[in-house]
Write an enzyme that holds these catalytic residues in place. Structure first.
Site, short mmCIF file in Angstrom:
data_model
loop_
_atom_site.label_atom_id
_atom_site.label_comp_id
_atom_site.label_asym_id
_atom_site.label_seq_id
_atom_site.Cartn_x
_atom_site.Cartn_y
_atom_site.Cartn_z
N CYS A 257 34.49 29.23 -23.76
CA CYS A 257 33.15 29.06 -24.35
C CYS A 257 32.49 27.72 -24.04
CB CYS A 257 33.24 29.23 -25.87
SG CYS A 257 33.77 30.87 -26.35
N1 LIG Z 1 37.44 33.92 -26.85
C1 LIG Z 1 36.74 33.32 -27.79
O1 LIG Z 1 37.25 32.50 -28.53
C2 LIG Z 1 35.28 33.65 -28.02
C3 LIG Z 1 34.67 33.21 -29.19
C4 LIG Z 1 33.34 33.52 -29.42
C5 LIG Z 1 32.63 34.26 -28.46
N2 LIG Z 1 33.25 34.66 -27.31
C6 LIG Z 1 32.45 35.47 -26.37
O2 LIG Z 1 32.82 36.83 -26.55
C7 LIG Z 1 32.76 37.53 -25.30
C8 LIG Z 1 34.11 38.17 -25.01
O3 LIG Z 1 35.07 37.14 -24.86
P1 LIG Z 1 36.63 37.41 -24.92
O4 LIG Z 1 37.25 36.07 -25.01
O5 LIG Z 1 36.94 38.45 -25.96
O6 LIG Z 1 36.88 38.03 -23.47
P2 LIG Z 1 38.23 38.74 -22.96
O7 LIG Z 1 38.24 38.55 -21.49
O8 LIG Z 1 39.38 38.29 -23.78
O9 LIG Z 1 38.01 40.27 -23.31
C9 LIG Z 1 37.00 41.06 -22.78
C10 LIG Z 1 37.50 42.48 -22.62
O10 LIG Z 1 36.42 43.27 -22.14
C11 LIG Z 1 36.93 44.22 -21.21
N3 LIG Z 1 35.82 44.65 -20.35
C12 LIG Z 1 35.25 44.01 -19.32
N4 LIG Z 1 34.25 44.73 -18.82
C13 LIG Z 1 34.18 45.87 -19.53
C14 LIG Z 1 33.33 47.01 -19.48
N5 LIG Z 1 32.34 47.09 -18.60
N6 LIG Z 1 33.56 47.99 -20.37
C15 LIG Z 1 34.55 47.91 -21.26
N7 LIG Z 1 35.37 46.85 -21.38
C16 LIG Z 1 35.19 45.85 -20.51
C17 LIG Z 1 38.01 43.46 -20.47
O11 LIG Z 1 38.94 44.36 -19.88
C18 LIG Z 1 38.63 42.62 -21.59
O12 LIG Z 1 39.74 43.26 -22.20
C19 LIG Z 1 32.33 36.50 -24.28
O13 LIG Z 1 30.93 36.54 -24.16
C20 LIG Z 1 32.72 35.19 -24.91
O14 LIG Z 1 31.94 34.11 -24.45
C21 LIG Z 1 34.56 34.40 -27.08
#
Ligand SMILES: NC(=O)c1ccc[n+]([C@@H]2O[C@H](COP(=O)([O-])OP(=O)(O)OC[C@H]3O[C@@H](n4cnc5c(N)ncnc54)[C@H](O)[C@@H]3O)[C@@H](O)[C@H]2O)c1
Length: 416
Positions: A257
């Site tokens: 992030c």
């Molecule tokens: N990790 C954090 O601490 C955090 C905190 C707040 C916000 N975010 C935001 O949340 C969002 C997700 O982050 P994350 O850390 O969970 O990512 P991540 O990579 O851990 O998980 C994302 C998941 O989405 C799946 N995916 C990708 N494309 C897809 C599609 N087209 N259809 C279905 N599934 C699909 C992937 O296989 C993966 O399992 C990002 O925008 C991130 O910036 C993350």
């Protein structure tokens, strides 16, 4: 009250969570706990992870057919940067298009919410047209909202239901229904006037952190030059009960992030002929920190009459922050690569991560033992997990560069 609102009210609504990563999986678990019918959709999930999640009672598919059966769809897919540091919305677009194609018939309403972090305008400009292309009109069968996730993996007290949420709908009804939905799963929700406000809120939060971390990092460089202990300064300043918030210096920023999100806004701002200088400056300062860490290691080796070339350096901690098994954007990887480029033999220890790749080379975690330490010419603490044996490090004869002030816990000061 609409039929959808009634189903939210009594938690009988079906909710599809798209993307079961750091954000989507805890959400799916919380929804289950609250009593909703949950379906997980993850196009790229590995079999092993899918089986683990299904064992918890959450059905998981790679296809999107569960969307048509659901009342609410929450999209939590990645929003990374392209190699040239621009927003990569391909996952959001792909997931949205799949949701739109699988929306299903009938005349029941469905609320779609984006939780992924992105720039203001994403929900309206990028998502809505993909639904309209499928003949879905906002306010009729489609309700669309944005509600950023704020979880912080590995941070104590960050249970999903305890973190207040912000949501904004594209129309009055979308906002109202999103508010009702989040009220069922978290203790506090603020409804803002439109998705752009919620999108900008998330970016302000993360840019606030990036800028303040950069400020304290810059102060730490000055303090070092002036022979003032930055950690003591930060602790002393934190005794002020108002008008100050404490940020800690460190070896640079990591994670999914804070190093990434500011670039989303910087990119969008340029469309308005606006160049957000704080963001650029903070990015530059924070990205420079691993280079300073390497300089301190070189200085520490110098103090022993050794050069970086040919010395063995133990990097302690490769996760981007303590107590997580996540190396995304971790400054440790850069420290490893830079040290190796200077000719040092680099080894690492991390109780959470067995193997990493840095600068095109594979490294495997070493046990933190008196033997490992005594083989090395310098130790550098980049990430200090709470299980780190600080006594062992403190008792070694080898110089230690402590970028996290981890040894401060033993009353010894760090070397930032
Ligand atoms: N990790 C954090 O601490 C955090 C905190 C707040 C916000 N975010 C935001 O949340 C969002 C997700 O982050 P994350 O850390 O969970 O990512 P991540 O990579 O851990 O998980 C994302 C998941 O989405 C799946 N995916 C990708 N494309 C897809 C599609 N087209 N259809 C279905 N599934 C699909 C992937 O296989 C993966 O399992 C990002 O925008 C991130 O910036 C993350």
């Amino acid at each position: 009250m609409s039929a959808l609102e009634k189903r939210i009210q009594d938690c009988s609504a079906g909710v599809a969570v798209v993307g079961l990563g750091f954000v989507g999986l805890p959400l799916a678990r919380r929804l289950m706990e609250a009593g909703f019918q949950v379906a997980g959709i993850d196009k790229y999930i590995k079999d092993e992870k899918r089986e683990e999640i299904e064992a918890e009672g959450i059905p998981v598919t790679r296809g999107f057919s569960a969307v048509s059966e659901s009342d609410i769809v929450v999209i939590c897919v990645p929003t990374p940067l392209t190699p040239d540091q621009n927003p990569d919305l391909s996952f959001v677009r792909e997931a949205t298009a799949d949701v739109a194609r699988n929306f299903g018939g009938g005349d029941g309403q469905k609320l779609v919410i984006l939780e992924s972090t992105s720039y203001p305008g994403t929900t309206r400009e990028e998502m809505l047209p993909l639904f309209e292309r499928e003949g879905l009109e906002l306010g009729k069968r489609l309700l669309l909202a944005y509600a950023p996730e704020r979880i912080s993996p590995g941070t104590a007290g960050s249970a999903l239901e305890k973190i207040p949420r912000v949501a904004g709908g594209l129309d009055e009804e979308s906002g109202r229904v999103a508010l009702a939905f989040y009220r069922r799963i978290v203790d506090s929700v603020t409804l803002v006037s439109k998705p752009e406000v919620a999108e900008m809120t998330k970016l302000l939060e993360n840019i606030f952190r990036a800028v303040n971390i950069a400020l304290v990092n810059e102060m730490s460089l000055l303090c070092r030059r002036m022979d003032i202990d930055i950690w003591e300064v930060v602790e002393a300043a934190a005794t002020k009960p108002f008008g100050f918030m404490s940020f800690r210096p460190g070896p640079g920023l990591g994670g999914h992030c804070i190093p990434v999100d500011p670039f989303y806004l910087a990119w969008k701002a340029k469309q308005y002929d606006f160049y957000p200088e704080f963001i650029e400056l903070a990015g530059k300062t924070n990205r420079g920190m691993p280079f300073h860490v390497v300089d301190w290691v070189v200085e520490a080796l110098n103090g022993e009459g050794k050069s970086a070339k040919g010395s063995k350096v133990l990097v302690i901690g490769v996760a981007y922050k303590e107590d997580v098994a996540d190396t995304r954007e971790s400054p440790s990887l850069e420290v490893i690569e830079l040290l190796a480029r200077r000719g040092a033999e680099v080894v690492y220890h991390d109780s959470y991560i067995d193997m990493v790749e840095a600068g095109g080379k594979e490294y495997h975690s070493r046990e933190l033992s008196p033997e490992t330490i005594s083989e090395c010419d310098c130790l550098v603490i980049v990430t200090a997990h709470s299980d780190l044996d600080l006594e062992l490090i403190a008792s070694s004869e080898v110089p230690v560069v402590d970028t996290r002030n981890a040894l401060g816990k033993l009353g010894l000061r760090g070397a930032l």
